[in-house]
Design a protein around this motif. Structure first.
Motif, PDB file in Angstrom:
ATOM      1  N   ASP A 205       0.829  -1.204   0.000  1.00 53.93           N
ATOM      2  CA  ASP A 205       0.000   0.000   0.000  1.00 53.93           C
ATOM      3  C   ASP A 205       0.863   1.254   0.000  1.00 53.93           C
ATOM      4  O   ASP A 205       0.527   2.257  -0.646  1.00 53.93           O
ATOM      5  N   ALA A 206       1.983   1.218   0.731  1.00 53.16           N
ATOM      6  CA  ALA A 206       2.868   2.380   0.775  1.00 53.16           C
ATOM      7  C   ALA A 206       3.437   2.693  -0.606  1.00 53.16           C
ATOM      8  O   ALA A 206       3.506   3.862  -1.017  1.00 53.16           O
ATOM      9  N   LEU A 207       3.840   1.667  -1.350  1.00 58.07           N
ATOM     10  CA  LEU A 207       4.381   1.888  -2.697  1.00 58.07           C
ATOM     11  C   LEU A 207       3.302   2.368  -3.664  1.00 58.07           C
ATOM     12  O   LEU A 207       3.566   3.197  -4.542  1.00 58.07           O
ATOM     13  N   SER A 208       2.075   1.874  -3.492  1.00 56.45           N
ATOM     14  CA  SER A 208       0.978   2.335  -4.355  1.00 56.45           C
ATOM     15  C   SER A 208       0.668   3.804  -4.094  1.00 56.45           C
ATOM     16  O   SER A 208       0.450   4.590  -5.041  1.00 56.45           O
ATOM     17  N   ILE A 209       0.659   4.188  -2.813  1.00 58.34           N
ATOM     18  CA  ILE A 209       0.421   5.600  -2.473  1.00 58.34           C
ATOM     19  C   ILE A 209       1.561   6.468  -2.990  1.00 58.34           C
ATOM     20  O   ILE A 209       1.343   7.591  -3.476  1.00 58.34           O
ATOM     21  N   PHE A 210       2.776   5.944  -2.899  1.00 62.53           N
ATOM     22  CA  PHE A 210       3.940   6.691  -3.390  1.00 62.53           C
ATOM     23  C   PHE A 210       3.802   6.980  -4.884  1.00 62.53           C
ATOM     24  O   PHE A 210       4.060   8.106  -5.337  1.00 62.53           O
ATOM     25  N   ASP A 211       3.374   6.001  -5.662  1.00 65.15           N
ATOM     26  CA  ASP A 211       3.191   6.218  -7.106  1.00 65.15           C
ATOM     27  C   ASP A 211       2.129   7.285  -7.362  1.00 65.15           C
ATOM     28  O   ASP A 211       2.294   8.139  -8.245  1.00 65.15           O
ATOM     29  N   ARG A 212       1.048   7.264  -6.591  1.00 64.60           N
ATOM     30  CA  ARG A 212      -0.018   8.236  -6.796  1.00 64.60           C
ATOM     31  C   ARG A 212       0.446   9.651  -6.471  1.00 64.60           C
ATOM     32  O   ARG A 212       0.137  10.610  -7.197  1.00 64.60           O
ATOM     33  N   VAL A 213       1.189   9.792  -5.382  1.00 65.85           N
ATOM     34  CA  VAL A 213       1.643  11.119  -4.967  1.00 65.85           C
ATOM     35  C   VAL A 213       2.686  11.657  -5.947  1.00 65.85           C
ATOM     36  O   VAL A 213       2.709  12.856  -6.253  1.00 65.85           O
ATOM     37  N   VAL A 214       3.548  10.792  -6.463  1.00 65.82           N
ATOM     38  CA  VAL A 214       4.548  11.230  -7.447  1.00 65.82           C
ATOM     39  C   VAL A 214       3.867  11.720  -8.714  1.00 65.82           C
ATOM     40  O   VAL A 214       4.296  12.703  -9.339  1.00 65.82           O
ATOM     41  N   SER A 215       2.776  11.051  -9.091  1.00 65.36           N
ATOM     42  CA  SER A 215       2.034  11.498 -10.273  1.00 65.36           C
ATOM     43  C   SER A 215       1.433  12.879 -10.048  1.00 65.36           C
ATOM     44  O   SER A 215       1.278  13.668 -10.993  1.00 65.36           O
ATOM     45  N   PHE A 216       1.095  13.200  -8.803  1.00 68.40           N
ATOM     46  CA  PHE A 216       0.492  14.493  -8.490  1.00 68.40           C
ATOM     47  C   PHE A 216       1.545  15.590  -8.326  1.00 68.40           C
ATOM     48  O   PHE A 216       1.383  16.709  -8.828  1.00 68.40           O
ATOM     49  N   CYS A 217       2.649  15.269  -7.621  1.00 63.93           N
ATOM     50  CA  CYS A 217       3.646  16.288  -7.272  1.00 63.93           C
ATOM     51  C   CYS A 217       4.784  16.393  -8.280  1.00 63.93           C
ATOM     52  O   CYS A 217       5.492  17.399  -8.291  1.00 63.93           O
ATOM     53  N   GLY A 218       5.009  15.365  -9.044  1.00 66.68           N
ATOM     54  CA  GLY A 218       6.189  15.366  -9.895  1.00 66.68           C
ATOM     55  C   GLY A 218       7.391  14.825  -9.133  1.00 66.68           C
ATOM     56  O   GLY A 218       7.269  13.882  -8.345  1.00 66.68           O
ATOM     57  N   ASN A 219       8.541  15.412  -9.384  1.00 62.42           N
ATOM     58  CA  ASN A 219       9.773  14.921  -8.767  1.00 62.42           C
ATOM     59  C   ASN A 219      10.131  15.642  -7.475  1.00 62.42           C
ATOM     60  O   ASN A 219      11.280  15.606  -7.046  1.00 62.42           O
TER      61      ASN A 219
END
Length: 606
Positions: A205-219
């Motif tokens: 779940d942590a890695l899935s949330i990480f992917d979602r947040v990166v898509s929103f914030c960028g790098n």
């Protein structure tokens, strides 16, 4: 366009060293392989996303060729995975049993991984029992489940059980930092901490949330962007709310809660988080427990500063109030009002109320504590001094002195009966529109007013003397009024009736011995004296313990306060046995002769 692979698959561990947060289990499995102590049936149980299936696959590859740990070689033809959620019938288990008989073509073992094994039917479990208990030497079964309690005990007894634990926030944050660095993503420590907390112990779940947040914030992962994307209440919100609570700012507190609701947050989630925030502040107050605070470095400093503003008693009471609101939230008809009431109670813990100053009064309250009795007239105001003198014979006197330069002193003395030195009270009736209530304690005579600006009133006037006399006469009538207690006549029948009722009441309360003692013999009435004969001195002593209660009961119900009870010890008195029906009837007719007439009239049997 290059195909995107989610981080949960891309960074899936390929060796036991890569597994996050399950070091005890991975070391046990490695030692079991090296010492050839690996069981033929293993059960991996624990929460979702903690590495059960991953460890099963790593183990399947590891045991086939000891010493060979090539991540690219997974021996897929020796590993059979069965999803028990969709293959839970007896026929599916029979097909599996048929495959178990065939030895592996390459490698040493054939590994059967049954995921979500708790979904198997009862018949499928029973069909699998024999094979699981005595499998071929080349077969190893690895069962994985999130709900161990749904597996029948006969299956559990045949497996070696490994309990996977939740991944801690610290371990999850460290792994997310490694993933972010490998992808070239800049991040704030608090941002990764929020993601790890949101995952609730599941690395997937942590890695899935990480992917979602990166898509929103960028790098560039920032705390503000993560909280906005995940729609969570961060620690800054609770710190601001707590500051308002400490400062007793109820209006601002209600407005802050309204703003939280307007952002779409649930009140239940808010109040539960507030209770956890108070818990974190309580943890910060002791250096030995600060390790229990699972927050980032920046947040830890803010928690430490705010914990110094609060006391331990405040935090404990705050946790209790917030927890009570949490428990009542689901059953409440007005949930918003419940949370607002909770916030107002929290803000009132340290609120002492409005402190009134003496200077704000036109007449200070101390004036009324030392003021004397005053007698007012339409035109004349007099304040005589009331002096109470207690003599050694416990007979106080009340002396009212009226002083004037032109007349002699007028002294009126009156004895007051039934007043002790321990509690002396003077009851003075109020004369309508002419008297103000004064103190009951002895006061000194006030000093004369020297101010020339105030008009002086003569102490001698007909109206004032008349009022004093009326006051003393009214007090005299109250003091000398006597209380007359009832002394109504009664007969022995009435006395026996209430005597037996009192005995029955003692029996109902469990005092059976005292009940039998009162009924051992009928008392005899002589005037207002009741005489009871008892068989021995011990019975008399027991009776004396209940005598006062019985005497008060009889006085109240018979309306005669002259009743006395006399006890006579007569050792010849024998304890009466239970009456026969005839003896009961004879006794009742002695008490009331009309009973015999009633029996004969209606031809009743005894």
């Amino acid at each position: 366009m290059e195909e995107f692979v989610v981080s949960a698959r891309k960074y899936r561990p390929q060796t036991f060293k890569d597994v996050v947060g399950q070091k005890a289990i991975t070391n046990t499995l490695l030692n079991a392989i090296e010492t050839n102590h690996l069981a033929s049936a293993l059960l991996f149980t624990g929460p979702r996303g903690v590495g059960k299936t991953t460890c099963a696959r790593i183990l399947a590859r590891k045991i086939n060729q000891p010493g060979y740990d090539d991540p690219l070689e997974d021996f897929a033809f020796n590993v059979f995975e069965l999803d028990a959620a969709s293959n839970n019938s007896v026929d599916d288990i029979r097909n599996l049993i048929d495959q178990v008989r065939i030895p592996p073509q390459t490698g040493k073992y054939k590994v059967y991984i049954i995921d979500e094994v708790h979904m198997l039917s009862a018949a499928a479990f029973n069909a699998f029992l024999k094979t699981l208990e005595e499998p071929p030497k080349h077969a190893i079964f690895i069962l994985a489940t999130t709900e161990k309690h749904k597996i029948i005990p006969t299956i559990l007894s045949r497996c070696q059980i490994f309990d996977f634990k939740r991944i801690t926030v610290k371990d999850a944050k460290e792994h997310l930092a490694e993933v972010a660095e490998s992808q070239g993503v800049k991040f704030e420590d608090d941002a990764l901490h929020i993601i790890a907390q949101k995952a609730d112990g599941a690395m997937r779940d942590a890695l899935s949330i990480f992917d979602r947040v990166v898509s929103f914030c960028g790098n560039n992962l920032t705390r503000q962007a993560v909280t906005e994307n995940l729609n969570v209440l961060d620690y800054e919100t609770y710190i601001n709310i707590t500051d308002l609570i400490i400062e007793n700012k109820i209006p601002e507190l209600l407005m802050a809660y309204n703003e939280i609701l307007s952002k779409g947050f649930d009140g239940h989630h808010f109040i539960a988080g507030l209770a956890s925030h108070f818990r974190d502040l309580l943890v910060c107050k002791t250096p030995t427990t600060i390790t229990l605070l699972e927050v980032g470095e920046q947040a830890q400093k803010l928690y430490g500063i705010q914990s110094q503003k609060t006391t331990q008693d405040f935090l404990l009471e705050g946790i209790q109030i917030a927890n009570d609101c949490d428990l009542k939230y689901k059953v409440s008809q007005n949930q918003r009002l419940l949370v607002e009431l909770c916030l107002m109670q929290l803000a009132s813990i340290t609120f002492d109320g409005e402190k009134k100053k003496v200077e704000s009064f036109i007449i200070p309250p101390t004036h009324f504590r030392i003021a004397n009795y005053s007698i007012t007239d339409k035109t004349v105001v007099e304040k005589p001094t009331v002096t109470i003198e207690v003599k050694p014979e416990i007979t106080p006197e009340v002396t009212v002195e009226v002083t004037s330069e032109s007349i002699e002193n007028i002294e009126v003395e009156e004895e007051i009966e039934e007043i002790t030195t321990e509690n002396i009270e003077i009851e003075t009736p109020l004369i309508e529109n002419n008297i103000e209530e004064g103190p009951k304690e002895k006061t000194e005579k006030p000093n004369p007013i020297d101010s020339a600006s105030e008009p002086k009133v003569s102490a001698f006037s007909l109206a004032s003397i008349k009022a004093k006399k009326e006051l003393l006469e009214a007090g005299k009538s109250i003091v000398k009024e006597e209380v007359h207690l009832p002394t109504e006549d009664f007969n022995e029948t009435d006395m026996l009736l209430y005597w037996h009722k009192y005995a029955q009441r003692l029996g109902d309360k469990g005092y059976k011995i005292m009940e039998s003692l009162l009924l051992i013999n009928d008392p005899v009435l002589n005037g207002t004296t009741i005489t009871l004969e008892l068989p021995n001195q011990g019975s008399k002593i027991d009776f004396e313990s209940e005598k006062n209660g019985l005497l008060g009961y009889l006085k109240g119900h018979l309306h005669n306060h002259n009743i006395t009870i006399e006890v006579i010890v007569n050792e010849s008195v024998k304890t009466k046995l239970a009456f026969t029906p005839q003896e009961k009837y004879n006794r009742l007719t002695e008490i009331n002769h009309n009973l015999d007439i009633l029996r004969k009239t209606f031809e009743l049997d005894i």
